[in-house]
Design a protein around this motif. Structure first.
Motif, short mmCIF file in Angstrom:
data_model
loop_
_atom_site.label_atom_id
_atom_site.label_comp_id
_atom_site.label_asym_id
_atom_site.label_seq_id
_atom_site.Cartn_x
_atom_site.Cartn_y
_atom_site.Cartn_z
N VAL A 222 -47.87 3.82 -34.34
CA VAL A 222 -47.12 2.57 -34.39
C VAL A 222 -46.22 2.48 -33.15
N GLY A 223 -46.25 1.33 -32.50
CA GLY A 223 -45.54 1.20 -31.22
C GLY A 223 -46.30 1.91 -30.12
N ARG B 58 -40.46 1.95 -44.97
CA ARG B 58 -41.19 1.60 -46.18
C ARG B 58 -42.63 1.21 -45.86
N ALA B 59 -42.83 0.56 -44.72
CA ALA B 59 -44.19 0.24 -44.29
C ALA B 59 -44.98 1.52 -44.01
N ALA B 60 -44.33 2.50 -43.39
CA ALA B 60 -45.00 3.78 -43.13
C ALA B 60 -45.37 4.48 -44.42
N ARG C 14 -52.30 -5.91 -33.65
CA ARG C 14 -51.19 -6.53 -32.94
C ARG C 14 -50.34 -7.33 -33.93
N GLY C 15 -49.07 -6.99 -33.99
CA GLY C 15 -48.16 -7.67 -34.88
C GLY C 15 -47.05 -6.75 -35.33
N LEU D 162 -48.12 -6.08 -41.40
CA LEU D 162 -49.50 -5.59 -41.46
C LEU D 162 -49.70 -4.49 -42.49
N ALA D 163 -48.61 -3.89 -42.97
CA ALA D 163 -48.71 -2.73 -43.86
C ALA D 163 -49.54 -2.97 -45.12
#
Length: 356
Positions: A132-133, A209-211, A175-176, A181-182
């Protein structure tokens, strides 16, 4: 002037009208209302920590960091708005800055391998990894030499991730915004990594939380962020590169991040300080001070192109600073790096956490 320099000059001139229009009403609209409570623990005991300017691009604006007296969290206050983030990120990682940043990130293979190797004691054969990133995907490209059987995907909100996919550095590009996107990535990955990403986010808790959603049960989350408790942060003041204003919005002491990960259902299985230290603090501080002192180089956010005299003075000052830059480099790499953690000078920390 070479053809390459002329092309850059022409490109800057073409961008200047749009930047001048964006700056016509000043920079106040790029900042949200100032917070009166800590975004990490909601305490109202805030104290000023740093006031600075954009020391890398030198775009107009002034920025402040506050520190929570209760939990130690540091954060940009007031924080950039969405419009402000767009303005200050523009032409840094892409556009005018794409070639420079791609070269910078592309030459750090040893560091990228070290990041991948941090997972080996905990999972030597992950099948799927989401970075991510990811930027231009250079970490994923280098990590394949450590984990040849792993499929590496990349996620970023800039066009760099699409460039990474076209170059074959990532298998799939998203991309976003990660939290948005999670849901489609739920429990898909053995590993999710966030290398110097979380400090850029407007809401770190939402990213975590997304992770948690994207990592499968038993999988791992790897996080690396600047360490606000580094002694360099105080010794070098505004010249400490990891402050990176106005891009870095949040700085989390390691104890805070460990607690939050535990609350989300992770178990921290490794904490590293010496390994993620990037030995550039003194070099970067000298460069930032020299660059700040010298007349500005041409940029589209300047009203007009600097004249020949100013360009000559800038070149002379930077050349005069070369001995200091060389000395700083030697100190960073050979005198301080071996003792960085022992002296409390490590500029970053890394956590590896397993989802329960």
């Amino acid at each position: 002037m070479s053809d390459r320099d002329q092309a850059k000059t022409d490109r800057i001139a073409a961008l200047r009208p749009a930047y001048q229009a964006a700056l016509a009403d000043g920079t106040d609209r790029f900042l949200a209302p100032r917070r009166t409570t800590c975004p990490w623990c909601s305490s109202g005991r805030l104290t000023p920590r740093l006031h600075t300017t954009d020391l890398l691009q030198h775009k107009p604006g002034r920025f402040a960091l506050d520190r929570c007296a209760d939990c130690g969290h540091l954060f940009q206050n007031p924080q950039l708005t969405e419009e402000g983030l767009g303005f200050y990120y523009r032409d840094f990682y892409d556009g005018l800055g794409e070639q420079r940043m791609s070269g910078t990130f592309g030459g750090r293979t040893a560091m990228y391998r070290s990041r991948a190797e941090a997972l080996l004691p905990h999972d030597p054969t992950p099948k799927t990894w989401l970075d991510v990133g990811t930027g231009h995907g250079h970490f994923c490209e280098a990590a394949r030499t450590v984990l040849p059987g792993t499929a590496f995907d990349g996620l970023d909100f800039t066009e760099g991730v699409e460039l990474a996919a076209r170059a074959g550095r990532v298998d799939h590009a998203y991309r976003g915004a990660f939290p948005d996107l999670a849901p489609e990535l739920t429990a898909r990955y053995d590993v999710v990594s966030m290398f110097h990403y979380l400090e850029h986010s407007t809401d770190p808790d939402r990213e975590l939380r997304a992770a948690h959603a994207a990592v499968r049960p038993g999988g791992h989350l790897v996080i690396e962020v600047p360490d606000p408790e580094s002694r360099y942060a105080r010794l070098l003041g505004r010249w400490w590169l990891p402050w990176l204003q106005p891009q870095h919005l949040h700085f989390m002491p390691v104890a805070n991040l460990r607690r939050r990960l535990t609350e989300l259902g992770f178990t921290v299985v490794a904490e590293q300080h010496a390994e993620p230290h990037d030995p550039v603090d003194l070099l970067a501080a000298v460069w930032l001070a020299l660059d700040h002192t010298a007349p500005r180089e041409d940029a589209p956010w300047l009203p007009e192109r600097p004249g020949g005299v100013r360009r000559g003075v800038r070149t002379a000052l930077l050349l005069a600073g070369v001995p200091a830059l060389i000395t700083a480099t030697l100190l960073d790499r050979f005198a301080i790096r071996p003792l960085s953690h022992r002296l409390g000078l490590s500029n970053a920390y890394r956590l590896v956490a397993r989802r329960g």
